[in-house]
Design an enzyme around this catalytic site. Structure first.
Site, PDB file in Angstrom:
ATOM      1  N   THR A  72       0.836  -1.207   0.000  1.00  0.00           N
ATOM      2  CA  THR A  72       0.000   0.000   0.000  1.00  0.00           C
ATOM      3  C   THR A  72       0.868   1.253   0.000  1.00  0.00           C
ATOM      4  O   THR A  72       0.637   2.184  -0.785  1.00  0.00           O
ATOM      5  CB  THR A  72      -0.929  -0.005   1.239  1.00  0.00           C
ATOM      6  OG1 THR A  72      -1.762  -1.175   1.170  1.00  0.00           O
ATOM      7  CG2 THR A  72      -1.794   1.246   1.292  1.00  0.00           C
ATOM      8  N   GLN A 179       1.252  -8.810  -6.705  1.00  0.00           N
ATOM      9  CA  GLN A 179       0.886 -10.226  -6.877  1.00  0.00           C
ATOM     10  C   GLN A 179       1.874 -10.987  -7.765  1.00  0.00           C
ATOM     11  O   GLN A 179       1.649 -12.152  -8.073  1.00  0.00           O
ATOM     12  CB  GLN A 179      -0.537 -10.341  -7.455  1.00  0.00           C
ATOM     13  CG  GLN A 179      -1.616  -9.856  -6.506  1.00  0.00           C
ATOM     14  CD  GLN A 179      -1.804 -10.756  -5.273  1.00  0.00           C
ATOM     15  OE1 GLN A 179      -1.357 -11.891  -5.244  1.00  0.00           O
ATOM     16  NE2 GLN A 179      -2.446 -10.219  -4.253  1.00  0.00           N
ATOM     17  N   SER A 199       5.393  -6.381  -2.256  1.00  0.00           N
ATOM     18  CA  SER A 199       5.032  -6.494  -0.845  1.00  0.00           C
ATOM     19  C   SER A 199       5.524  -7.819  -0.287  1.00  0.00           C
ATOM     20  O   SER A 199       5.261  -8.881  -0.868  1.00  0.00           O
ATOM     21  CB  SER A 199       3.507  -6.401  -0.718  1.00  0.00           C
ATOM     22  OG  SER A 199       3.126  -6.699   0.612  1.00  0.00           O
ATOM     23  N   HIS A 201       4.737  -9.747   2.304  1.00  0.00           N
ATOM     24  CA  HIS A 201       3.895 -10.831   2.827  1.00  0.00           C
ATOM     25  C   HIS A 201       3.206 -11.634   1.733  1.00  0.00           C
ATOM     26  O   HIS A 201       2.489 -12.587   2.022  1.00  0.00           O
ATOM     27  CB  HIS A 201       2.890 -10.299   3.855  1.00  0.00           C
ATOM     28  CG  HIS A 201       1.756  -9.486   3.324  1.00  0.00           C
ATOM     29  ND1 HIS A 201       0.521 -10.031   3.103  1.00  0.00           N
ATOM     30  CD2 HIS A 201       1.651  -8.183   2.997  1.00  0.00           C
ATOM     31  CE1 HIS A 201      -0.309  -9.079   2.673  1.00  0.00           C
ATOM     32  NE2 HIS A 201       0.365  -7.953   2.595  1.00  0.00           N
ATOM     33  N   THR A 237      13.160   5.685  10.793  1.00  0.00           N
ATOM     34  CA  THR A 237      14.172   4.669  11.118  1.00  0.00           C
ATOM     35  C   THR A 237      13.829   3.372  10.401  1.00  0.00           C
ATOM     36  O   THR A 237      12.695   2.893  10.473  1.00  0.00           O
ATOM     37  CB  THR A 237      14.217   4.453  12.648  1.00  0.00           C
ATOM     38  OG1 THR A 237      14.538   5.709  13.250  1.00  0.00           O
ATOM     39  CG2 THR A 237      15.258   3.408  13.032  1.00  0.00           C
ATOM     40  N   CYS A 320     -17.814  -7.036   2.539  1.00  0.00           N
ATOM     41  CA  CYS A 320     -18.995  -6.816   3.367  1.00  0.00           C
ATOM     42  C   CYS A 320     -18.943  -5.387   3.891  1.00  0.00           C
ATOM     43  O   CYS A 320     -18.021  -5.018   4.604  1.00  0.00           O
ATOM     44  CB  CYS A 320     -18.991  -7.798   4.521  1.00  0.00           C
ATOM     45  SG  CYS A 320     -20.633  -8.112   5.117  1.00  0.00           S
TER      46      CYS A 320
END
Ligand code: PLP
Length: 383
Positions: A72, A179, A199, A201, A237, A320
């Site tokens: 992000t 992705q 990214s 993760h 930092t 949702c």
């Protein structure tokens, strides 16, 4: 009951080698990378080794890598960093209607700041047309941002063609590669990106670390103001342990193309046994680990819950919001009806998935679809 994970596009587990590296860094390399003493220098060295590893993986130089807090922030840094640079006249940005919210909502903010944004459409195949990008360029266009692969459908976008168009028009080109980058080989220079987000993760590093490739010569307005970290492009930092983990994950040289056969087996199994199941997006041009399938007459959310109860974690593109299930903006942009979009489920494979798990998942999907198909949508939405 055992649980099996098929939601790697949401996030993927930390790789064991990365975890070892991360734990060691957290315990032992606690200096501030800006400090000149031994502890600071040890941290600095780890940070720069990580930068080199990420750069090597992406095919650029280490000076072109800016560490961020994730995808992000990398997307925001690219979009705001370019679009907010001082310019004469009306500024204009080109993006697509299927971007991740990290780009889409950044562009929405640009609009509120008075910058014009063109959202390119996609066809039923889920792909932007490079010609549309070319036609949208006008005097004042300061940035084109088109994702490398869509997170919901896995469909690869014609980024190399768009990069060539952007270069010809001297417009910086950013691509959200969250992705793709780190999962399969990507060479940012050969592919022609000016800016490219990744990214951690999504490919074996922890959450909270990512990077933006910024091609040498591309000037960025910083988002974070403070110290002179990251060559004045990102103050704060440095997250040395996180960066180290990103570097370690990058150096594993993962190749998720190996999941293509498993994904295809899953799709074949489902399509062959569930009447009314349909794959969304261009099956000829996708990342290897993703299948997005609509199940006619079945709520995607209900399918996600039913599969979870059988031990399989997948996701639906629907969000949702205030009690109502909103269909995915990506599938709507592809021309699906709201009902078809709400009936979609995303299966995303990654490290740890096996043939046995895939076969179990197929069985669970077939059983759940048969069960849910018999329940009327009104009952399902009350579940
Ligand atoms: N871009 C895409 C395509 C994504 O799939 C994601 C995460 O799901 C992001 C950006 C945001 O990345 P992060 O979760 O690291 O902020």
């Amino acid at each position: 009951m055992q649980h099996f994970y098929f939601d790697h596009n949401a996030t993927s587990p930390v790789a064991p080698e990365v975890l070892r590296d991360l734990t060691e860094a957290m315990a032992e390399v606690y200096g501030n990378a800006s400090s000149i003493h031994h502890f600071g220098q040890a941290a600095k060295q780890r940070l720069e080794n990580a930068r080199r590893a990420v750069a090597e993986r992406l095919g650029c130089t280490d000076r072109e890598i800016v560490f961020t807090s994730g995808g992000t922030e990398a997307d925001n840094l690219a979009v705001f960093g370019i679009a907010r640079r001082p310019a004469r006249g009306q500024r204009h940005v080109i993006t697509s209607s299927i971007e991740h919210p990290a780009v889409l909502n950044a562009c929405g903010q640009l609009e509120r700041e008075g910058i014009e944004v063109t959202y390119l459409p996609v066809g039923r195949d889920g792909r932007v047309k490079a010609d549309d990008a070319k036609r949208a360029i006008r005097p004042g266009t300061v940035l084109i941002s088109i994702m490398h692969a869509n997170n919901e459908t896995g469909v690869l976008q014609p980024v190399e063609e768009i990069a060539a168009i952007a270069r010809h028009a001297s417009v910086p080109f950013h691509s959200d590669g969250v992705q793709v980058g780190g999962r399969v080989p990507v060479n940012v220079r050969e592919m022609g990106f000016d800016l490219y987000s990744i990214s951690g993760h999504k490919f074996g590093a922890p959450k909270g670390i990512g990077a933006l490739f910024v091609r040498k010569g591309v000037e960025l307005a910083a988002l974070m103001h403070g110290g002179h970290h990251e060559r004045d492009r990102r103050a704060g930092t440095e997250n040395v342990a996180g960066a180290g983990a990103l570097g370690k994950a990058a150096s594993l040289n993962a190749d998720w193309n190996s999941f293509g056969d498993l994904r295809d087996r899953l799709e074949r199994g489902i399509l062959g046994q569930v009447p009314g199941a349909r794959v969304n997006g261009d099956t000829g041009s996708r990342v290897p680990n993703t299948a997005n399938i609509s199940f006619e007459g079945v709520e995607g959310e209900a399918m996600v819950i039913a599969l979870d109860l059988r031990g399989y974690a997948v996701s639906s593109g629907s969000a949702c919001s205030s009690g109502a299930v909103e269909p995915s903006h990506v599938l709507l942009a592809m021309g699906l009806t709201a009902e078809d979009a709400r009936s979609s489920v995303r299966f995303s494979l990654g490290p740890g998935n096996t043939v046995e798990q895939v076969d179990g998942l197929i069985e669970a999907v077939v059983a759940s679809a048969a069960h849910l198909g018999r329940i009327s949508p009104a009952v399902v939405s009350a579940v």
